[in-house]
Every structure is written in structure tokens, then in C-alpha cells.
Design a protein around this motif. Structure first.
Motif, PDB file in Angstrom:
ATOM      1  N   TRP A 118      51.723  26.135  62.628  1.00 58.41           N
ATOM      2  CA  TRP A 118      52.405  26.092  61.122  1.00 58.41           C
ATOM      3  C   TRP A 118      52.489  27.620  60.705  1.00 58.41           C
ATOM      4  CZ3 TRP A 118      50.088  21.341  59.359  1.00 58.41           C
ATOM      5  CH2 TRP A 118      49.425  20.358  60.044  1.00 58.41           C
ATOM      6  N   SER A 119      53.406  27.196  59.803  1.00 56.03           N
ATOM      7  CA  SER A 119      54.068  28.321  59.496  1.00 56.03           C
ATOM      8  C   SER A 119      52.694  28.206  57.967  1.00 56.03           C
ATOM      9  CB  SER A 119      55.394  28.251  58.647  1.00 56.03           C
ATOM     10  OG  SER A 119      55.637  27.296  57.376  1.00 56.03           O
ATOM     11  N   PRO A 120      53.023  29.483  57.246  1.00 56.07           N
ATOM     12  CA  PRO A 120      52.143  29.060  55.640  1.00 56.07           C
ATOM     13  C   PRO A 120      52.852  29.034  55.161  1.00 56.07           C
ATOM     14  CG  PRO A 120      52.641  31.468  56.474  1.00 56.07           C
ATOM     15  CD  PRO A 120      53.391  31.036  57.603  1.00 56.07           C
ATOM     16  N   GLY A 121      51.776  27.678  54.553  1.00 59.57           N
ATOM     17  CA  GLY A 121      52.052  26.384  53.191  1.00 59.57           C
ATOM     18  C   GLY A 121      52.245  25.432  54.222  1.00 59.57           C
ATOM     19  N   CYS A 122      52.109  25.154  55.240  1.00 57.33           N
ATOM     20  CA  CYS A 122      53.502  24.114  55.846  1.00 57.33           C
ATOM     21  C   CYS A 122      52.527  22.667  55.645  1.00 57.33           C
ATOM     22  CB  CYS A 122      53.319  24.444  56.904  1.00 57.33           C
ATOM     23  SG  CYS A 122      53.716  23.397  57.932  1.00 57.33           S
ATOM     24  N   GLY A 123      52.944  21.812  55.165  1.00 56.25           N
ATOM     25  CA  GLY A 123      51.565  20.292  54.906  1.00 56.25           C
ATOM     26  C   GLY A 123      52.594  19.774  55.912  1.00 56.25           C
ATOM     27  N   GLN A 124      52.340  18.178  56.731  1.00 52.52           N
ATOM     28  CA  GLN A 124      52.188  17.650  57.460  1.00 52.52           C
ATOM     29  C   GLN A 124      52.080  16.053  57.390  1.00 52.52           C
ATOM     30  OE1 GLN A 124      54.620  18.692  61.588  1.00 52.52           O
ATOM     31  NE2 GLN A 124      52.488  19.626  61.343  1.00 52.52           N
ATOM     32  N   ILE A 125      52.826  14.996  57.443  1.00 55.63           N
ATOM     33  CA  ILE A 125      51.952  14.129  56.877  1.00 55.63           C
ATOM     34  C   ILE A 125      51.870  13.561  58.572  1.00 55.63           C
ATOM     35  CG2 ILE A 125      52.453  11.465  57.066  1.00 55.63           C
ATOM     36  CD1 ILE A 125      54.715  11.640  54.319  1.00 55.63           C
ATOM     37  N   CYS A 126      50.907  13.017  59.354  1.00 53.33           N
ATOM     38  CA  CYS A 126      50.286  13.079  60.643  1.00 53.33           C
ATOM     39  C   CYS A 126      49.975  12.239  60.192  1.00 53.33           C
ATOM     40  CB  CYS A 126      49.087  14.080  61.022  1.00 53.33           C
ATOM     41  SG  CYS A 126      49.814  16.222  60.781  1.00 53.33           S
ATOM     42  N   LEU A 127      51.189  10.839  61.984  1.00 55.97           N
ATOM     43  CA  LEU A 127      50.590   9.603  61.751  1.00 55.97           C
ATOM     44  C   LEU A 127      50.831   9.298  63.498  1.00 55.97           C
ATOM     45  CD1 LEU A 127      53.838   8.082  60.762  1.00 55.97           C
ATOM     46  CD2 LEU A 127      51.668   8.288  59.360  1.00 55.97           C
ATOM     47  N   MET A 128      48.791   8.279  63.564  1.00 60.26           N
ATOM     48  CA  MET A 128      48.645   8.753  64.847  1.00 60.26           C
ATOM     49  C   MET A 128      48.384   7.393  65.783  1.00 60.26           C
ATOM     50  SD  MET A 128      44.719   9.525  66.496  1.00 60.26           S
ATOM     51  CE  MET A 128      44.090   8.978  65.738  1.00 60.26           C
ATOM     52  N   ILE A 129      49.259   6.793  66.928  1.00 60.61           N
ATOM     53  CA  ILE A 129      49.688   5.412  67.193  1.00 60.61           C
ATOM     54  C   ILE A 129      48.543   5.245  68.306  1.00 60.61           C
ATOM     55  CG2 ILE A 129      51.104   3.639  67.246  1.00 60.61           C
ATOM     56  CD1 ILE A 129      53.301   5.264  65.523  1.00 60.61           C
ATOM     57  N   PRO A 130      47.244   4.401  68.355  1.00 57.54           N
ATOM     58  CA  PRO A 130      46.998   4.432  70.007  1.00 57.54           C
ATOM     59  C   PRO A 130      47.569   3.511  70.792  1.00 57.54           C
ATOM     60  CG  PRO A 130      45.733   3.287  68.189  1.00 57.54           C
ATOM     61  CD  PRO A 130      46.662   3.327  67.849  1.00 57.54           C
ATOM     62  N   THR A 131      47.452   4.331  71.760  1.00 58.39           N
ATOM     63  CA  THR A 131      48.765   3.672  73.530  1.00 58.39           C
ATOM     64  C   THR A 131      48.561   2.354  73.108  1.00 58.39           C
ATOM     65  OG1 THR A 131      48.106   5.703  74.828  1.00 58.39           O
ATOM     66  CG2 THR A 131      49.177   3.767  75.666  1.00 58.39           C
ATOM     67  N   ARG A 132      47.476   1.892  73.253  1.00 56.56           N
ATOM     68  CA  ARG A 132      46.944   0.436  73.582  1.00 56.56           C
ATOM     69  C   ARG A 132      48.254  -0.423  71.902  1.00 56.56           C
ATOM     70  NH1 ARG A 132      42.105  -3.396  73.398  1.00 56.56           N
ATOM     71  NH2 ARG A 132      43.270  -5.071  73.599  1.00 56.56           N
ATOM     72  N   GLU A 133      48.242  -0.086  71.617  1.00 54.66           N
ATOM     73  CA  GLU A 133      48.787  -0.468  70.365  1.00 54.66           C
ATOM     74  C   GLU A 133      50.184  -0.342  70.155  1.00 54.66           C
ATOM     75  OE1 GLU A 133      50.509  -2.228  66.683  1.00 54.66           O
ATOM     76  OE2 GLU A 133      48.206  -2.654  67.617  1.00 54.66           O
ATOM     77  N   MET A 134      50.979   0.715  70.850  1.00 53.79           N
ATOM     78  CA  MET A 134      52.128   1.270  71.126  1.00 53.79           C
ATOM     79  C   MET A 134      53.278   0.093  72.482  1.00 53.79           C
ATOM     80  SD  MET A 134      54.778   3.030  70.295  1.00 53.79           S
ATOM     81  CE  MET A 134      54.777   4.664  69.080  1.00 53.79           C
ATOM     82  N   MET A 135      52.082   0.220  73.712  1.00 52.92           N
ATOM     83  CA  MET A 135      52.344  -0.731  74.699  1.00 52.92           C
ATOM     84  C   MET A 135      52.383  -2.367  73.897  1.00 52.92           C
ATOM     85  SD  MET A 135      53.596   1.410  76.674  1.00 52.92           S
ATOM     86  CE  MET A 135      53.670  -0.052  77.672  1.00 52.92           C
TER      87      MET A 135
END
Length: 321
Positions: free
Chosen positions: A105-122
């Protein structure tokens, strides 16, 4: 919103929200972690920002993740030797289960972080293709945020981030929240290249008009359900694309447009019989899965020739007594 500059506390916060990881501050700047995350019905959505330069090591990626830089940039270095730089607002990183990664991460970097369970994706993929026991999804790792489809997808993510778990927001009703989460996962499968993309684009044999009638009956009988084209297709034994083509061949509006038609009429009936002293148009719209009030009002006017607020007050413009 949580905030800390303690490495152990930051590791614990991120680990409880997402997955186990290591944090290695680089340089002499403060860690200064700011984060918020919400575990929703389908996925986890949050915002993570570091004030200083850090490296995050994730040895065991267990779910699908999409990290979207909103400021600064990150360098994603995967365990198989591949590397990519994601820069706000141009690109994002897509992470697949089973491939470890280091994220700088660069200094001051901000991210939207999404997590999708494997079961839901499949489950979503199998529903869209009408097949089971498919190979795991392997996405391309760089998501271009400058294409029309990704811009539209990011707008959906922005609505989710803004209104998830906000009291009185458009997603305060479970139907609206579930619909939006499923749409985000399905849209990701359609727009981001992966090993099943060709199957999702392929033509299929059209079905009979009886299947269209079955889908329509389901929507009319259970308009409050969290229907998507993929779920309707699963109920009728087709893939989502085959069901869409079946509706077109039967000279019907697309499945989701038909569902909107049904829900508009249910909202209209509720507004006609509601007490304007205790019921709001926004609450009725949200209850029937309409996420954008301005668009709901426009569609409502096109369908009924009056605004929903007029219906609620009564056609003579006065509140019912």
C-alpha cells in the motif's frame, strides 16, 4: 469506523473482518489504520485506509476479493510470480482463493474491499449457467475501472457502501439489500473475464413458451422474493441467458422488467390503501425492492400517470381521513 496505529490491533481488526493476514509497516511513518466493514447477507463490504506505507501479506486466500483503490495505489504480488499495480481511479485487483498475495500500500492509500465467499460465487455461476459441479472461477487479476460496464458495476458497489446497515436507507429492507448483493456478484461474473466467460456468452437452444409462463407465475405469486434472472432460470431449469431469450421470443418484456412491472403495481396498491400519516413513499418503494427513489418515481409516473406521493395522499390531493 475503527482506527489504530498498533500493528497487532490492526492485524486483529482486519483478520476478524476479512481473513488472517500479516502487516509489515515500511518506513518510519505511522501505520494509522482507518477501517469500517459490514458482513452482509451475501458478502462483506468495507473501506480500509493506511496512513503510512505498509505491506499486507495474505498467505491463505479463502474467498474471492475485489480491492478497489479510491486513493493512492497498491502493488499486488501473487505467490505464482505475477505482479500488477492497481491505481485509483483506473484499476482494481481481483483475488482468487488458493493464491497467496502480498499487497503493498502506498502512503495514504484507501480501498473499498469486497469479500465474496467461494460458495456464493459458485452458486451464482451455476445458477446463471444452469449447471452444477463446475470448476472454480479463476478471474483475470486486473479489473479495468474505465470501461462502461465496470463504471456501472462500481455505481452499484457505491450504493451498497453508502446505504448498507444505514437505518432508514434504501437497503434497510432485506429484499433490496439481497437483490443488490446478488446483482453485484452476477455483474462481476459477466464483466470480468474468467475461465467460464465463454460459456456465459454462448448461445443456447430457446425454451418453450410454457417456461415463460412458469416464470411469470412465480413472479406474480411471490413478487417479494429476491428474484434475479438467474434465480428464475434455476427454478425453470434453464440458464439465465436462455430464459432471457425465451421472454424475447414470446414477445414479453425482459424478466427483470416484468418483475418491476409487478412490483410497481403492488406498490401502487399499497399506496392507495395506506395512511399518509404513518406511511412514506420511500418506505413502500424500499419494501418492494426499488433502490433509487428518483427512478422509482419516474417509472411509477410512466406506469400510472401520477406521482406516488399523489397516490398516497389521494387523487383529490388531500390526505385520507
Amino acid at each position: 469506523m475503527a482506527q489504530t496505529s498498533d500493528v497487532d490491533e490492526a492485524r486483529d481488526l482486519l483478520g476478524r473482518a476479512y481473513l488472517p493476514l500479516d502487516i509489515d509497516p515500511i518506513g518510519c511513518g505511522p501505520l494509522d489504520l482507518h477501517m469500517s466493514a459490514a458482513k452482509l447477507g451475501v458478502l462483506t463490504a468495507g473501506y480500509v485506509q493506511f496512513g503510512g506505507e505498509v505491506k499486507v501479506r495474505i498467505p491463505d486466500v479463502q474467498s474471492y476479493h475485489v480491492d478497489i483503490p479510491m486513493s493512492g495505489q497498491v502493488t499486488n504480488s501473487w505467490g505464482d510470480g505475477r505482479q500488477d499495480v492497481a491505481v485509483a481511479p483506473e484499476s482494481a485487483g481481483v483475488f482468487t482463493p488458493g493464491i497467496p498475495v502480498d499487497i503493498g500500500w502506498s502512503p495514504g492509500c484507501g480501498q473499498i474491499c469486497l469479500m465474496i465467499p467461494t460458495r456464493e460465487m459458485m452458486q451464482q455461476l451455476e445458477t446463471m449457467l444452469g449447471q452444477a459441479s463446475l470448476a472454480p472461477v479463476a478471474f483475470e487479476r486486473r479489473l479495468d475501472l474505465q470501461t462502461p460496464s465496470s463504471i456501472s458495476w462500481l455505481e452499484l458497489v457505491t450504493v451498497l457502501m453508502r446505504d448498507a446497515n444505514r437505518p432508514g436507507g434504501v437497503l434497510s429492507h432485506r429484499l433490496a439489500e439481497d437483490n443488490l448483493q446478488h446483482l453485484i456478484v452476477q455483474f462481476l461474473l459477466l464483466m470480468q473475464p474468467h475461465n467460464h466467460s465463454a460459456a456465459l456468452r454462448s448461445d443456447e437452444r430457446p425454451s418453450s413458451a410454457g417456461v415463460v409462463r412458469q416464470a411469470i407465475e412465480l413472479m406474480r405469486a411471490f413478487p417479494e422474493a429476491s428474484w434475479t434472472t438467474a434465480k428464475l432460470a434455476q427454478e425453470t431449469g434453464l440458464s439465465a441467458r436462455a430464459l432471457q431469450r425465451s421472454f424475447a421470443r414470446a414477445d414479453q418484456m425482459p424478466p427483470m422488467a416484468y418483475l418491476r412491472y409487478v412490483r410497481l403495481h403492488r406498490a401502487h396498491a399499497e399506496l392507495l390503501n395506506a395512511d399518509p400519516r404513518s406511511v412514506t413513499v420511500t418506505a413502500v418503494a424500499s419494501r418492494w425492492g426499488f433502490l433509487h427513489f428518483g427512478r422509482f418515481a419516474q417509472q411509477y409516473y410512466q406506469q400510472f400517470g401520477e406521482s406516488p406521493s399523489v397516490t398516497l395522499r389521494g387523487r383529490d390531493g388531500h390526505a385520507r381521513r
